[in-house]
Design an enzyme around this catalytic site. Structure first.
Site, mmCIF file in Angstrom:
data_model
loop_
_atom_site.group_PDB
_atom_site.id
_atom_site.type_symbol
_atom_site.label_atom_id
_atom_site.label_comp_id
_atom_site.label_asym_id
_atom_site.label_seq_id
_atom_site.Cartn_x
_atom_site.Cartn_y
_atom_site.Cartn_z
ATOM 1 C CG ASN A 9 45.221 48.048 14.505
ATOM 2 O OD1 ASN A 9 45.829 48.290 15.542
ATOM 3 N ND2 ASN A 9 45.154 46.826 13.978
ATOM 4 C CD1 TRP A 10 47.415 54.508 14.926
ATOM 5 C CD2 TRP A 10 48.473 55.269 16.754
ATOM 6 N NE1 TRP A 10 47.150 55.849 15.030
ATOM 7 C CE2 TRP A 10 47.788 56.343 16.142
ATOM 8 C CE3 TRP A 10 49.196 55.506 17.915
ATOM 9 C CZ2 TRP A 10 47.820 57.643 16.664
ATOM 10 C CZ3 TRP A 10 49.232 56.799 18.435
ATOM 11 C CH2 TRP A 10 48.553 57.862 17.811
ATOM 12 C CG HIS A 96 43.862 42.646 14.252
ATOM 13 N ND1 HIS A 96 44.921 41.991 13.670
ATOM 14 C CD2 HIS A 96 43.617 43.741 13.489
ATOM 15 C CE1 HIS A 96 45.304 42.679 12.600
ATOM 16 N NE2 HIS A 96 44.529 43.744 12.473
ATOM 17 N N GLY A 235 45.383 49.964 8.992
ATOM 18 C CA GLY A 235 46.631 49.696 9.705
ATOM 19 C C GLY A 235 47.717 50.660 9.271
ATOM 20 N N GLY A 236 48.564 50.218 8.363
ATOM 21 C CA GLY A 236 49.740 50.995 7.949
ATOM 22 C C GLY A 236 49.438 52.448 7.589
HETATM 23 C C1 PEP Z 1 44.729 45.981 10.112
HETATM 24 O O1 PEP Z 1 45.668 45.435 10.660
HETATM 25 O O2 PEP Z 1 43.665 46.119 10.734
HETATM 26 C C2 PEP Z 1 44.920 46.437 8.730
HETATM 27 C C3 PEP Z 1 43.869 46.632 7.991
HETATM 28 O O3 PEP Z 1 46.212 46.622 8.311
HETATM 29 P P1 PEP Z 1 46.696 47.253 6.912
HETATM 30 O O4 PEP Z 1 45.811 48.426 6.612
HETATM 31 O O5 PEP Z 1 48.125 47.662 7.150
HETATM 32 O O6 PEP Z 1 46.564 46.189 5.887
#
Ligand code: PEP
Length: 252
Positions: A9-10, A96, A235-236
């Site tokens: 998920n960018w 989300h 995400g990140g």
């Molecule tokens: C997300 O937003 O779906 C997520 C899991 O973010 P992160 O991996 O950055 O915690």
């Protein structure tokens, strides 16, 4: 056998040029070393068509991060599920926690979005998860069950086949705090039991349930090893090929 999936998920990151370059680098890395799971990248709307062209013929699936709750018309700034589908995308993230919290998306709005996504042949990655206070009060199961009931329980069994679930404890998203593998497994098993009650055992067994929340190459293997964890929503760590590939490789 349910699918193992690692989906990125960018969020609101990367210019168009940077996004296409990231997709190209990922495509090349996965061509050199094939993944053992399905790989999906969910990008901002404006990246979709260009990224679709870049990854054509590769193992990577493409998704959007959202779609409108209306089919078409005078909704300035919105992007419909049909528009998403027309880019070549096959998935859309809905529910989300950032959309629920910052854009006030309710279970009813999400129901509309899910219906439109499914009508337009998109698979839905539906996110659920509790905030810290709810976990501290021991209410996480009730919260997650209500999120499932509120947006998915009017679907037919046929429609439900196109749903992928992502358990994302809000307190773990972007915070560096990960749920322990045991916490993830406990919740995933509960989610599967809720799905079994509503849609039957077979549908529950076929449902891919992804974990999301500060998932990294260093913790993915332990989390993915759990019986009810079928991959991750990332995400990140999806913004750097080395990190995302490290998580994908947790399935090897
Ligand atoms: C997300 O937003 O779906 C997520 C899991 O973010 P992160 O991996 O950055 O915690």
């Amino acid at each position: 056998m349910r699918k193992k999936i690692v989906a990125g998920n960018w969020k609101m990151n990367k210019t168009l040029q940077e996004g296409v370059a990231l997709a190209k680098e990922l495509k090349e890395a996965l061509a050199a070393d094939a993944p053992n799971c399905d790989v999906v990248i969910c990008t901002p709307f404006i990246h979709l068509a260009s990224v679709a062209a870049e990854i054509e013929g590769s193992v990577i699936g493409l998704g959007a991060e959202n779609c409108a709750d209306k089919a078409s018309g005078a909704y300035t700034g919105e992007v419909s599920a049909a528009m998403v589908e027309s880019t070549g995308a096959k998935y859309v993230i809905l529910g989300h926690s950032e959309r629920r919290a910052y854009y006030h998306e309710t279970p009813e709005i999400l129901k509309e979005k899910i219906n439109l996504a499914l009508e337009n042949n998109l698979k839905v990655i539906f996110c659920i998860g509790e905030v810290l206070e709810e976990r501290e009060e021991g209410r996480q199961n009730d919260v997650v069950k209500a999120q499932l009931e509120g947006s998915l329980f009017d679907l037919t069994a046929e429609q439900y086949k196109n749903i992928i679930l992502a358990y994302e404890p809000v307190w773990a998203i972007g915070t560096g705090k990960t749920a322990t593998a045991d916490q993830a497994e406990e919740m995933h098993a509960f989610i599967r039991s809720v799905i079994a009650e509503k849609f039957g055992n077979e549908a529950a067994e076929e449902t891919s349930i992804l974990y999301g929340g500060s998932c990294k190459p260093g913790n993915a293997k332990e989390i993915f090893a759990k019986a009810n964890v079928d991959g991750g929503l990332i995400g990140g760590a999806a913004l750097k090929v080395a990190d995302f590939k490290g998580i994908i490789d947790a399935w090897k």
